[in-house]
Write a protein that holds these residues in place. Structure first.
Motif, PDB file in Angstrom:
ATOM      1  N   GLU A 608      17.374  11.493  14.700  1.00  0.00           N
ATOM      2  CA  GLU A 608      16.524  12.525  14.114  1.00  0.00           C
ATOM      3  C   GLU A 608      16.724  12.475  12.603  1.00  0.00           C
ATOM      4  O   GLU A 608      17.843  12.424  12.119  1.00  0.00           O
ATOM      5  CB  GLU A 608      16.896  13.902  14.651  1.00  0.00           C
ATOM      6  N   THR A 609      15.649  12.493  11.878  1.00  0.00           N
ATOM      7  CA  THR A 609      15.734  12.281  10.430  1.00  0.00           C
ATOM      8  C   THR A 609      15.154  13.437   9.616  1.00  0.00           C
ATOM      9  O   THR A 609      14.989  13.320   8.405  1.00  0.00           O
ATOM     10  CB  THR A 609      15.009  10.966  10.062  1.00  0.00           C
ATOM     11  N   GLY A 610      14.814  14.536  10.278  1.00  0.00           N
ATOM     12  CA  GLY A 610      14.328  15.701   9.556  1.00  0.00           C
ATOM     13  C   GLY A 610      15.444  16.397   8.795  1.00  0.00           C
ATOM     14  O   GLY A 610      16.631  16.203   9.075  1.00  0.00           O
ATOM     15  N   VAL A 611      15.081  17.212   7.821  1.00  0.00           N
ATOM     16  CA  VAL A 611      16.046  17.989   7.046  1.00  0.00           C
ATOM     17  C   VAL A 611      15.573  19.440   7.020  1.00  0.00           C
ATOM     18  O   VAL A 611      14.443  19.754   7.410  1.00  0.00           O
ATOM     19  CB  VAL A 611      16.207  17.446   5.609  1.00  0.00           C
ATOM     20  N   SER A 612      16.402  20.317   6.537  1.00  0.00           N
ATOM     21  CA  SER A 612      16.044  21.728   6.513  1.00  0.00           C
ATOM     22  C   SER A 612      14.907  21.983   5.529  1.00  0.00           C
ATOM     23  O   SER A 612      14.742  21.246   4.540  1.00  0.00           O
ATOM     24  CB  SER A 612      17.256  22.581   6.136  1.00  0.00           C
ATOM     25  N   GLU A 613      14.141  23.041   5.783  1.00  0.00           N
ATOM     26  CA  GLU A 613      13.049  23.382   4.871  1.00  0.00           C
ATOM     27  C   GLU A 613      13.587  23.749   3.498  1.00  0.00           C
ATOM     28  O   GLU A 613      12.958  23.471   2.478  1.00  0.00           O
ATOM     29  CB  GLU A 613      12.231  24.535   5.449  1.00  0.00           C
ATOM     30  N   GLU A 614      14.757  24.348   3.456  1.00  0.00           N
ATOM     31  CA  GLU A 614      15.378  24.701   2.183  1.00  0.00           C
ATOM     32  C   GLU A 614      15.644  23.458   1.334  1.00  0.00           C
ATOM     33  O   GLU A 614      15.411  23.444   0.123  1.00  0.00           O
ATOM     34  CB  GLU A 614      16.686  25.450   2.428  1.00  0.00           C
ATOM     35  N   THR A 615      16.108  22.392   2.001  1.00  0.00           N
ATOM     36  CA  THR A 615      16.358  21.138   1.290  1.00  0.00           C
ATOM     37  C   THR A 615      15.071  20.556   0.738  1.00  0.00           C
ATOM     38  O   THR A 615      15.012  20.082  -0.402  1.00  0.00           O
ATOM     39  CB  THR A 615      17.035  20.124   2.231  1.00  0.00           C
ATOM     40  N   LEU A 616      14.000  20.587   1.539  1.00  0.00           N
ATOM     41  CA  LEU A 616      12.705  20.074   1.077  1.00  0.00           C
ATOM     42  C   LEU A 616      12.240  20.824  -0.165  1.00  0.00           C
ATOM     43  O   LEU A 616      11.780  20.210  -1.145  1.00  0.00           O
ATOM     44  CB  LEU A 616      11.662  20.193   2.181  1.00  0.00           C
ATOM     45  N   LYS A 617      12.362  22.131  -0.142  1.00  0.00           N
ATOM     46  CA  LYS A 617      11.912  22.930  -1.276  1.00  0.00           C
ATOM     47  C   LYS A 617      12.770  22.684  -2.510  1.00  0.00           C
ATOM     48  O   LYS A 617      12.254  22.602  -3.637  1.00  0.00           O
ATOM     49  CB  LYS A 617      11.921  24.406  -0.903  1.00  0.00           C
ATOM     50  N   THR A 618      14.086  22.572  -2.288  1.00  0.00           N
ATOM     51  CA  THR A 618      14.990  22.325  -3.418  1.00  0.00           C
ATOM     52  C   THR A 618      14.640  21.023  -4.113  1.00  0.00           C
ATOM     53  O   THR A 618      14.558  20.961  -5.346  1.00  0.00           O
ATOM     54  CB  THR A 618      16.447  22.281  -2.919  1.00  0.00           C
ATOM     55  N   ILE A 619      14.424  19.989  -3.321  1.00  0.00           N
ATOM     56  CA  ILE A 619      14.065  18.686  -3.906  1.00  0.00           C
ATOM     57  C   ILE A 619      12.719  18.783  -4.607  1.00  0.00           C
ATOM     58  O   ILE A 619      12.542  18.291  -5.734  1.00  0.00           O
ATOM     59  CB  ILE A 619      14.027  17.594  -2.818  1.00  0.00           C
TER      60      ILE A 619
END
Length: 1028
Positions: A608-619
């Motif tokens: 599984e290669t998804g990440v948290s939504e918080e990480t997506l927003k931070t990036i």
């Protein structure tokens, strides 16, 4: 003075014979000439320059020095009497000239002259010994000519047949008569010029001795090319190392060590010849000096702190280098000659013994330090390994924080014909000084056999030397006769010191010969009868050098014979041991071992290669933050604003998805490197990972390196306009550390075929041949948008043809002692040699990049990256497709109206890549949403048999069609059709006999260059696809 001498040494200027025509006088108002060519300001400037020069000639540019020394300048009368030049006064004092002149012309104080009789007040003339000046200048010109062209007379060929530069003519300026000297002048003494070190501690030498010493330095068995280097300091450094008489001496310990090494190099070849006379081994006979040369290079570098040496070389001499430089166990080498021994850990095709590499760390006795020796595996494409070695060296330096190349160093061995003939040599040289590619100096050693297979050098190159390509980067070139071991050792030592001092490339041209044919079974007399008659009479270099040393009393014959016998016993013992299968293991030949990486045999779940939504927003936020005061281009301000809006809507386009993939890998603590032509901005202006201040030159910012204090480093760099060397460099970089994401992007995928050698010989087959894995990612822009035949196709079909997968077998999980999987997708990935994808969504692009590091093994990933999709509104993904729990989708099944009544679907179209968006638009336009299902194959290789089976079973009444925008003889059709047919046959489905095609007709060119033709082809293709 250097500029004067340079100009004088060129015959085109007429040499120094013009000097007597000069008349050096001082002038007052009564004798001053009119300054008609000067205006007031320029005249004042010249006066100022003269005042400065008269105090110290070194404080002005050399052109002014030349101007004033030759008294071309006429001093205005207001400045008074012109003093003689300080350098001239110094010269007259040394030569005693003033003692021989009347008192009235001898300066009473510096800068003052007494009036000469016959001249008006204030007018002075300085009598000159013009012959003395002419002779002094001639000596300097003579010295400079030897420094520049002495190599043309060097005795470099051990066979004495030809000149290494293919020119037997003696330059006229290397004769003393050219400078108006005669035989009577030979015993006259002259002051040794400051531009040479031949005098040592002596200030004066006779002309005879000057010429002798220059001949010994420049025209004996060493030929030096360095005067084109545009640095006086570097030229002077080289001059001192070769001209100073005290520099060449080796101590007895170094000589004995070199004798032992030459014994090993020579007797190793003799032993192989005796034991396996009919085997190809591409021996080193005729150039055995390579081994002691390499060893003293490594000794010298190790003494200066180098502890990792990464080497690349062709097949000739490779076995000898493995045995006597890396000191690979001889048992492992000898067992490669046994046809009965099969590697106990074989997992691929393997390769011939003279292509293999290795990695060994051992004690280097000369420096008493541990040194890691790496010899990178290489195919028969002789120079192809050059950029691979450089990339691996750069990676070693990066991971160790070796910012100046003090610890890791590269050595490249070349053949003379290949060095002159293969373009990748030039491409690799042009990477040598680029900030993102430099390895801080490489030592190049040319094993110069003076022949290329059967081709004479005069037919193989247009340049005088095979080494001339190195001049483009100001690399010094040291030619040396390979049969003069003393000179070879000195040259090798100086080359290593040069690299460690200046961190620049250097070339050693080791001029020898090839005792046998191209290989040991080849007959060279067919094409080089005269050369080989001479070679057959040529004594081995070991015998020649040892006899010389014994006669000089440097070594004793008994000591030499004892050393020879000792090595013979070692060879015999290891040959007996080599018959054990314990030594026949593929892993023994791995040039890039990864410690603590392959720790388990599985089973491995699909990652599984998804990440948290918080990480997506931070990036997403931090990737667009700017330093205070940074002025961004207003066009980019709009781009960043749109990306900010997408973040608010929880959506990403292609560029934003890429940033999130890279950013998340960085936040995991991993290194990411992205290189290629124009990658910083992106060919299609979609990336913008390097931002440039619009009001300050050379001020830029890389936001991705400021995501977190604990992140990995992001290296993004535009490459030179090269594909072959640039891709080879990144391959070498990628094999060094498995925990990094290394990507190379072509400007257009069409240009990747300039690097076809790297793709074919290294990327696609590296694991099978050399047990070497790589996770390198190739991003190849691909898609038909009417841009013509060189901007449309990355030649997807060629990569698919390179895949090792069997088209006549539906893949199943197979158990071996190396594989233990319960998931078919993972089993396929582990078994394949390439991963090839043609992706249609930003989310899937995000996942496949992250999957590269999530897999428990490494495979090259080839992505047909998009062009028009970069800004297509329909090509967006949501955060829901990227958050924790999500992963890469090997196919995107039909998800529209056709799924509501699968039995009523009349046609199922399989496609891949950007054409999907054309197909769904056409389907909607023709109101066929319920009759036609469209499935996208995202991962073409390994082929997703299991998921495609589900689609075929679901739409069991539908005709099967494969659609592509490429021509029929290109694209994925010829790869996918037989696999679809094989799968249908395994299902006992009659549709296997009729798989329809929709797309462009077969063609020679990849795409139409005429827009109207492109649109017509596209229209026809769409009509075929929608036909029921």
């Amino acid at each position: 003075m250097e500029r004067i001498v340079s100009s004088l040494s060129r015959p085109s200027i007429g040499s120094i014979r013009w000097l007597p025509q000069l008349k050096l006088i001082t002038r007052s108002a009564h004798r001053a000439h009119a300054e008609s060519f000067l205006n007031a300001s320029s005249s004042n400037y010249i006066d100022e320059m003269y005042e400065q020069w008269s105090k110290d000639p070194h404080t002005v540019h050399k052109s002014w020095d030349l101007f004033f020394r030759n008294q071309h300048y006429q001093r205005p009368p207001t400045l008074g009497i012109t003093p003689p030049p300080p350098a001239l006064i110094e010269y007259y004092q040394k030569t005693g000239f003033f003692q021989q002149q009347p008192a009235h012309i001898v300066p009473q104080q510096q800068g003052q002259l007494q009036p000469a009789p016959g001249y008006a007040s204030g007018v002075q003339e300085l009598p000159l010994d013009m012959q003395a000046i002419q002779d002094h200048m001639a000596i300097q010109a003579l010295v400079r000519s030897y420094q520049m062209r002495g190599h043309k007379l060097a005795q470099l060929d051990p066979l004495g047949l030809s000149s290494a530069d293919l020119d037997a003519e003696r330059p006229h300026d290397l004769t003393y008569t050219f400078y108006n000297f005669n035989e009577a002048d030979l015993d006259r003494k002259f002051t040794v010029p400051q531009i040479t070190f031949i005098g040592g501690q002596e200030k004066e030498l006779s002309l005879r001795e000057i010429i002798k010493r220059l001949e010994d330095v420049y025209c004996h068995t060493i030929g030096l090319e360095y005067m084109y280097i545009n640095s006086y300091e570097k030229c002077d450094w080289i001059r001192q190392r070769f001209e100073d008489p005290a520099q060449k001496k080796l101590d007895i310990k170094e000589i004995r060590r070199a004798v032992k090494r030459l014994i090993r190099a020579s007797k190793f070849e003799d032993y192989l010849k005796k034991k396996w006379s009919s085997e190809k081994r591409f021996g080193l006979e005729g150039c055995e000096a390579l081994i002691p040369a390499m060893k003293i290079v490594i000794d010298t570098a190790a003494n200066k702190g180098v502890d990792t040496v990464i080497m690349g070389m062709p097949h000739r001499g490779r076995l000898n280098v493995l045995a006597n430089v890396t000191r690979k166990p001889l048992e492992e080498l000898f067992c490669q000659f046994d046809p009965k021994l099969e590697p106990s850990d074989v997992s691929g095709s393997g390769d011939v013994k003279y292509h293999l590499g290795t990695s060994i760390e051992r004690l280097n006795r000369a420096s008493n330090t541990m040194v890691k020796f790496v010899l990178v595996a290489n195919p028969s494409h002789l120079e192809a390994v050059d950029p691979v070695v450089q990339g691996k060296t750069r990676a070693e330096q990066f991971y160790r924080g070796d910012k100046h190349g003090d610890k890791a160093m590269s050595i490249l061995i070349h053949g003379d014909a290949a060095f002159a003939g293969q373009g990748v040599v030039y491409e690799t040289f042009h990477l040598s000084d680029l900030p993102a590619y430099t390895t801080h100096g490489t030592i190049h050693i040319i094993c110069n056999n003076q022949i290329g297979f059967t081709t004479d050098p005069r037919m193989a190159r247009s340049s005088p030397y095979c080494t001339d390509v190195a001049r483009v980067v100001n690399a010094p070139i040291f030619h040396v006769n390979a049969d003069d071991i003393d000179s070879v050792l000195h040259v090798a030592k100086v080359a290593a010191e040069w690299r460690c001092t200046f961190k620049k490339d250097v070339v050693i041209d080791l001029v020898g010969y090839r005792r046998h044919g191209h290989n040991e079974t080849d007959e060279p007399m067919f094409t080089q009868p005269f050369m080989y008659k001479k070679i057959h009479k040529q004594p081995p270099v070991l015998k020649k050098w040892v006899e010389k040393l014994i006669n000089e009393g440097t070594i004793q014959r008994e000591w030499y014979e004892a050393e020879e016998a000792k090595y013979q016993r070692i060879l015999d013992d290891t040959f007996a041991n080599s018959k054990s299968s314990a030594y026949a293991k593929d892993k023994n030949w791995l040039d890039s071992p990864w410690k603590n990486f392959f720790t388990s045999k599985g089973p491995f779940p699909y990652p599984e290669t998804g990440v948290s939504e918080e990480t997506l927003k931070t990036i997403g936020i931090k990737a667009h933050e700017l330093p205070q005061g940074f002025v961004l281009h207003r066009g980019l301000i709009r781009v960043f604003e749109k990306r900010s809006e997408m973040l608010q809507e929880r959506e990403v386009d292609w560029g934003l998805a890429e940033s999130m993939a890279i950013g998340s890998v960085l936040l995991d603590g991993n290194h990411v490197r992205l290189s290629g032509q124009d990658v910083e901005r992106g060919t299609f202006s979609h990336r913008h990972h390097v931002l440039h201040d619009q009001e300050k030159d050379l001020v830029f910012h890389i936001p991705m390196n400021y995501l977190s204090p604990t992140q990995g480093h992001y290296s993004i760099c535009n490459s030179s306009l090269s594909e072959f060397a640039a891709l080879g460099f990144e391959l070498g970089y990628s094999i060094t550390n498995p925990n990094s994401l290394i990507m190379w992007e072509a400007q257009f995928g069409d240009f990747a075929n300039n690097a076809q050698c790297i793709i074919d010989q290294f990327i696609c087959s590296g694991q099978a041949k050399w047990v070497r894995q790589s996770g390198l990612v190739l991003l190849l822009p691909h898609g038909y948008e009417g841009q013509g035949p060189e901007h449309s196709s990355a030649r997807l079909e060629r990569f698919l043809q390179l895949a090792s997968e069997d088209e006549d077998r539906v893949t199943e999980i197979k158990e071996t002692k190396y594989h233990h999987h319960t998931d078919l997708a993972m089993s396929q990935l582990d078994d394949t040699n390439l991963i090839i994808a043609n992706i249609t969504t930003p989310a899937n692009y995000f996942h496949i990049l992250r999957r590269q590091l999530a897999l428990p093994f490494r495979k090259p990933l080839i992505i047909m990256s998009p062009k028009s999709l970069l800004r297509l509104p329909a090509c967006r993904s949501t955060f829901d497709e990227m958050i924790t729990g999500t992963s890469f989708k090997r196919i995107h099944p039909e998800g529209g109206a056709a799924t509501e009544n699968p039995d009523g679907v009349k046609k199922i179209i399989f496609c891949s890549g950007k054409t999907y968006y054309d197909l769904i638009e056409e389907r909607h336009k023709n109101k066929l949403d319920f009759e036609i299902a469209i499935a996208r194959i995202e991962q073409l290789c390994p082929f997703p048999f299991d998921l495609i089976r589900e689609e075929l079973e679901k739409y069991k009444n539908a005709k099967v069609c494969f659609a592509q925008e490429e021509h029929k003889n290109m694209g994925p059709y010829t790869y996918c059709k037989p696999r679809l047919a094989c799968l249908l046959r395994s299902m006992d489905d009659p549709r296997a006999a009729e798989i329809n095609y929709a797309g462009r007709d077969s063609a020679a060119s990849t795409a139409a260059g005429i827009k109207s033709s492109h649109y017509l082809e596209q229209k026809t293709y769409m009509e075929q696809a929608m036909a029921l």
